[in-house]
Design a protein around this motif. Structure first.
Motif, mmCIF file in Angstrom:
data_model
loop_
_atom_site.group_PDB
_atom_site.id
_atom_site.type_symbol
_atom_site.label_atom_id
_atom_site.label_comp_id
_atom_site.label_asym_id
_atom_site.label_seq_id
_atom_site.Cartn_x
_atom_site.Cartn_y
_atom_site.Cartn_z
ATOM 1 N N TYR A 294 34.641 -65.882 44.835
ATOM 2 C CA TYR A 294 35.278 -65.773 43.516
ATOM 3 C C TYR A 294 36.764 -65.477 43.601
ATOM 4 O O TYR A 294 37.550 -65.921 42.763
ATOM 5 C CB TYR A 294 34.566 -64.681 42.704
ATOM 6 N N VAL B 18 38.990 -68.828 43.804
ATOM 7 C CA VAL B 18 38.707 -69.960 42.911
ATOM 8 C C VAL B 18 39.940 -70.827 42.681
ATOM 9 O O VAL B 18 39.886 -72.058 42.737
ATOM 10 C CB VAL B 18 38.147 -69.462 41.568
ATOM 11 N N TRP C 16 34.138 -74.701 42.628
ATOM 12 C CA TRP C 16 33.816 -73.379 42.097
ATOM 13 C C TRP C 16 34.224 -73.180 40.638
ATOM 14 O O TRP C 16 33.968 -72.111 40.062
ATOM 15 C CB TRP C 16 34.480 -72.304 42.952
ATOM 16 N N ASN D 113 29.035 -61.614 39.825
ATOM 17 C CA ASN D 113 30.218 -61.878 40.651
ATOM 18 C C ASN D 113 30.372 -60.854 41.780
ATOM 19 O O ASN D 113 31.127 -61.085 42.733
ATOM 20 C CB ASN D 113 31.481 -61.887 39.786
#
Length: 269
Positions: free
Chosen positions: A47, A50, A60, A174
């Motif tokens: 994450y 990204v 993503w 996340n």
């Protein structure tokens, strides 16, 4: 009360193929979450990276949002909930647009102060497309069809609280994809920002306003990720959260009081 008549009319609207119930809204929420995060897992997301390159944005950002968009459009069409999801019957006073406007200004400033020389034309395209889908998907799921469903059982304070809490919790996974315990902070931020998206819908009378604001905010954050010398959006987001969490309950309490007074007045009349 007028809000109960609105709920009844919404439930009896012949365009609604499926009568609004909490379970149907929650079902779409979980299906969307399953599709979105399944694509995350398949593509091996990190994450924190990204917005790093064309490839990371495609795998993503664009890929999970595209899958989510297909699911969202399919479910809302099956239910026939497009109009009540997009159009707000009862608008709040104009002054309640204050926080959404402030949030929009912060997002714009966050972009203006950034250095985007690292972003290629294809990255810009992915960022724009992804931001449009973020606004459409997450607002239609959380402040569109979920609000329609929750209004079949709860008063407006409950509708705001539950829909916004579910939007916030959506970000919790996340923690498994690069940000760890920071996901808890992201959930708190998401609750506050989700409350402002709720105000955008209620104050303008249209979900399109919250879609635009949500997409603009995410575009500002992802495009400036690692590029802005002063990430003003990140610095000011907690203040927006505090303002929203204090303001929204007060606004809804006043609305409920006006409804009660009008109901008493009609009964006496």
């Amino acid at each position: 009360m007028s809000i109960n008549r609105d709920k009844l009319q919404e439930s009896l609207d012949p365009a609604l193929r499926v009568r609004p119930r909490v379970g149907w809204g929650v079902l779409t929420y979980f299906l969307y979450s399953a599709v979105f995060y399944a694509i995350f897992v398949l593509n091996g997301i990190d994450y924190t990276r990204v917005g790093e390159s064309e490839r990371t944005l495609l795998l993503w950002y664009i890929a999970p949002l595209s899958g989510g968009a297909v699911l969202t459009i399919t479910m809302v069409t099956i239910y026939g909930w497009w109009r009540p999801s997009l159009v707000e019957r009862r608008r709040l006073s104009r002054w309640t647009m204050t926080l959404p406007i402030i949030m929009m200004v912060i997002a714009i400033v966050n972009m203006l102060i950034g250095d985007f020389t690292r972003i290629t034309p294809l990255m810009w395209l992915y960022l724009i497309l992804g931001s449009i889908m973020v606004g459409f998907n997450e607002e239609m799921i959380n402040r569109g069809q979920l609000i329609v469903a929750l209004r079949s059982r709860f008063g407006e304070t409950g509708v705001w609280l539950l829909s916004t809490a579910m939007f916030a919790v959506f970000h919790l996974p996340n923690m498994f994809w690069g940000i760890g315990a920071g996901a808890l902070f992201q959930v708190m931020i998401a609750f506050g920002l989700g409350s402002i998206f709720y105000l955008a819908r209620r104050s303008t009378g249209s979900l399109v306003a919250s879609m635009f604001l949500h997409g603009l905010w995410d575009f500002s954050v992802f495009s400036a990720n690692g590029a802005s010398a002063l990430p003003i959006a990140g610095l000011l987001a907690p203040l927006l959260v505090i303002a929203a969490v204090i303001t929204v309950p007060i606004i809804l309490r006043r609305e409920r009081g006006r409804d009660s007074a009008q109901s008493v007045s009609r009964s006496v009349g």
